[in-house]
Write an enzyme that holds these catalytic residues in place. Sequence first.
Site, short mmCIF file in Angstrom:
data_model
loop_
_atom_site.label_atom_id
_atom_site.label_comp_id
_atom_site.label_asym_id
_atom_site.label_seq_id
_atom_site.Cartn_x
_atom_site.Cartn_y
_atom_site.Cartn_z
CE LYS A 161 -2.77 2.91 2.83
NZ LYS A 161 -3.38 3.15 4.14
N GLY A 166 -7.44 9.28 10.33
CA GLY A 166 -7.59 9.41 11.78
C GLY A 166 -8.61 10.43 12.23
CB ALA A 198 -7.93 7.62 5.30
N GLY A 199 -10.58 7.85 7.20
CA GLY A 199 -11.67 8.78 7.48
C GLY A 199 -12.93 8.15 8.04
CG ASN A 256 -5.12 1.34 12.39
OD1 ASN A 256 -5.49 0.48 13.18
ND2 ASN A 256 -3.94 1.91 12.46
#
Lengths: 270, 270, 270, 270
Positions: free
Chosen positions: D112, D173, D199-200, D221
Amino acid sequence: MVVTAETIRKTTNDPLVIAGRAYSSRLLVGTGKYKDLEETRRAVEASGAQIITIAVRRTNIGQNPNEPSLTEVLPPSKYTYLPNTAGCYSAEDAIRTCRLARELLDGHDLVKLEVLGSEKTLYPDIPQTLAAAETLIQDGFKVMVYTNDDPIVARKFAEMGCVAVMPLAAPIGSGLGIRNPYNIRFIVEEATVPILVDAGVGTASDAAIAMELGCDGVLMNTAIAGAQNPVLMAQAMKKAIEAGREAFLAGRMPRKQYGSPSSPLGGTFF
Amino acid sequence: MVVTAETIRKTTNDPLVIAGRAYSSRLLVGTGKYKDLEETRRAVEASGAQIITIAVRRTNIGQNPNEPSLTEVLPPSKYTYLPNTAGCYSAEDAIRTCRLARELLDGHDLVKLEVLGSEKTLYPDIPQTLAAAETLIQDGFKVMVYTNDDPIVARKFAEMGCVAVMPLAAPIGSGLGIRNPYNIRFIVEEATVPILVDAGVGTASDAAIAMELGCDGVLMNTAIAGAQNPVLMAQAMKKAIEAGREAFLAGRMPRKQYGSPSSPLGGTFF
Amino acid sequence: MVVTAETIRKTTNDPLVIAGRAYSSRLLVGTGKYKDLEETRRAVEASGAQIITIAVRRTNIGQNPNEPSLTEVLPPSKYTYLPNTAGCYSAEDAIRTCRLARELLDGHDLVKLEVLGSEKTLYPDIPQTLAAAETLIQDGFKVMVYTNDDPIVARKFAEMGCVAVMPLAAPIGSGLGIRNPYNIRFIVEEATVPILVDAGVGTASDAAIAMELGCDGVLMNTAIAGAQNPVLMAQAMKKAIEAGREAFLAGRMPRKQYGSPSSPLGGTFF
Amino acid sequence: MVVTAETIRKTTNDPLVIAGRAYSSRLLVGTGKYKDLEETRRAVEASGAQIITIAVRRTNIGQNPNEPSLTEVLPPSKYTYLPNTAGCYSAEDAIRTCRLARELLDGHDLVKLEVLGSEKTLYPDIPQTLAAAETLIQDGFKVMVYTNDDPIVARKFAEMGCVAVMPLAAPIGSGLGIRNPYNIRFIVEEATVPILVDAGVGTASDAAIAMELGCDGVLMNTAIAGAQNPVLMAQAMKKAIEAGREAFLAGRMPRKQYGSPSSPLGGTFF
């Protein structure tokens, strides 16, 4: 589109009519939460408002002859007073407050009715508000009513004889803007009396959105008084209300999901 | 809050400065999609715009001496012309178009660069736009650049020497308003050159929101030209831009999750 | 965070309790708008619902002995029936409908009360609903009440003795999702009885959002029956409700305006 | 609608295929920010993820033989490792990191790629990412690329040979959810390789929305690791991803501006 006589009429003479009286301004403002009466006066003037609402339980309009009165800086000869029942949590309290206002203001019968149901959300108590409206109308008052954004409730107030219906945009003093534009739109579509958004506007674009939805006006207080520069915000709100009204009358472009060139290239030069 | 000298200065003299030149209007408008040149003129006048953008590949500004020229109704002596590269899908095409414009306009070096990447979304092609901007800046142009709403890309254009960065609100001609206010905010927070929202505005409140986010100006075309009444919408946009700017300068009230009374009841009369 | 016994209990045994009875499923479904009874059965089974709502004025649960009855495919021995008053526009009609249902279902007293106020928006008529709820409760019914999203009204229904309060997310059958999450949140925060979103859910994420706001359950019909593949959508809804509930219990991460690295680089290898 | 063989196939066998390998799970998870390796393991297991991403500059996968290695709790024999270049701010750094990962993981070539452009927003640097992707692909890597939500950029990555394109929903994040669903939709509509939101995402409904927009998967994550109960949130995310996927395949009901009765009353019993 040719600008027709109709359009010209609409924009140069597009008054807000409430209880038979015409106003060129569609912005109604409160008079609370300012630093002092001088700031109140300057903000109200900058807003261009012609109708000002007054919390009868809080603001001195003659109840206390020994203190400065709002009537001195914003004289009833110049402004239409709209006494309100802020802080009332029952029909009874609200009715009593309206009667006191009528007394203090020499028979003035235009009032803004609000009956609150919770100190946390400051949401209206609709059954109590319906009861109070009924009594006040029978008692000869011209009632502008603060309500939630339920279209069925709004219709009931209009059918009952309220001279204006004023749904909230969001909780009083929250500045969250119009939480549910669909409901405001439903209310406007079926309106038989003026619809004014009351409560929840936070900044200029919120006011413009209310007008673009077809509302007849907006009433606000904290959005102006709570700005860092209230006088400048008042001026911004004046323009935003006019901009939103004109955009509504002008008929906005349709929304498209994809792009559409401003400059289509059929027959370009090169 | 006392209205300070600073505040007065801000509102009475708060120009938009682009490439060293000051403009009192923060609304830039396109000239395409109108019924005829007369409507174009009237809408532009109503908008109060001082900078007008022109699709060089589409609009006659002298390329065709036998047809009416935009320069006759909106003379370059009165307006700052902003030739744009609408319809260009490569750096090469865009550069060529800018050079042609400079020739047609006697050495005029202020341009709006757009290099598109898709006919469907009309999104910019960022790598091509970066390449074109670099060449144009070296070539002496003052480049206002149409870009996506990526804050890193915006920063690159500013560092490269573009005189203004113009992120989209939404696809060109979509009228969807600001799809991602967070990104516009990020771009504004780190800006070293003027940031103007370009593309996607649909109605007055959209323009006000752009200004409330701290943008220095807004460029639009379809939102005005595509309204049912373009001239009235142009006037609405003028007011909305001013309202949004003043609301930004005035400092809006904080948002609150719950209600907050306009008329707190400590020490009420009854 | 250590997964405590409490957490394990929460997720393995987190029933919805209505009128003293516990249900492992938090998804309630309607039975209308399907192609046939077989599709109804398969969708209801895929949804995992244990409470199914039935429009008494429309669905055959014994009124017409000559036609197939819902009771045959979805037997009351297996499902908790929730007869509803869909299509009633007055307290009187709604009360009559509940009594008929009780008769048809051998004394069954759990009902879903809805009194509509408009054929266009299908919004509830709150004063009529309040009146009907009062009579029905006195009459021994256990009333789950369909209401608007006004937190004051919701509180009144709970205080009156309704066994569940069911605010709308959006107009019935609109599929618009939760128009005003703030209001749903206010209602949940002050709830003393289960709060179930009823009406307006359109897809799986809408259901998850309702649960993440802290609702105790969701009732839906068109979102499943109106999908291209109702059975698959029913399964999606089952998972979405569980996902939303677990996310609510798990306690979501805080929102941040800016980025925050998943992999902070203090002490990296290189 | 009849559930066809096609539909059954779709739901029982609807794998995510990346670089020629099929996965039954569409949820990819990170391994950072957990309390300890044990919590990491339990959360990853609850998520059902089959692809796990690892910040090579931060996570011990053999660089430091004296410390516990992720490979012990989440063995590469069981999970597809997706080494990432978190914390790289230049193409050069990212390329070096990928090569290190390949070495550490015995020739593993799926990576990635992320090249960041700002520590504040953690937005990708697109020109640097394009450059890195080009080199890595030539170097034999199978590149899954983290990008902004620009559809033109996404197309470039796909054309270049990336095996998956992973637009952000919001800053890494931030937990803000999908800021611009229009762009994600545009990207999906034109996709020639799998599109995964990366993300987000903040909570379960965000993940469901991504899938309902047609994305092929979601990588997250912080939404899991930053929840109060990460293991329970991981389980919620698993269900949300499945719910969103199934809702997408099921074909949601159309949105309607007004209400539409679940139980139409033509031919009612009374």
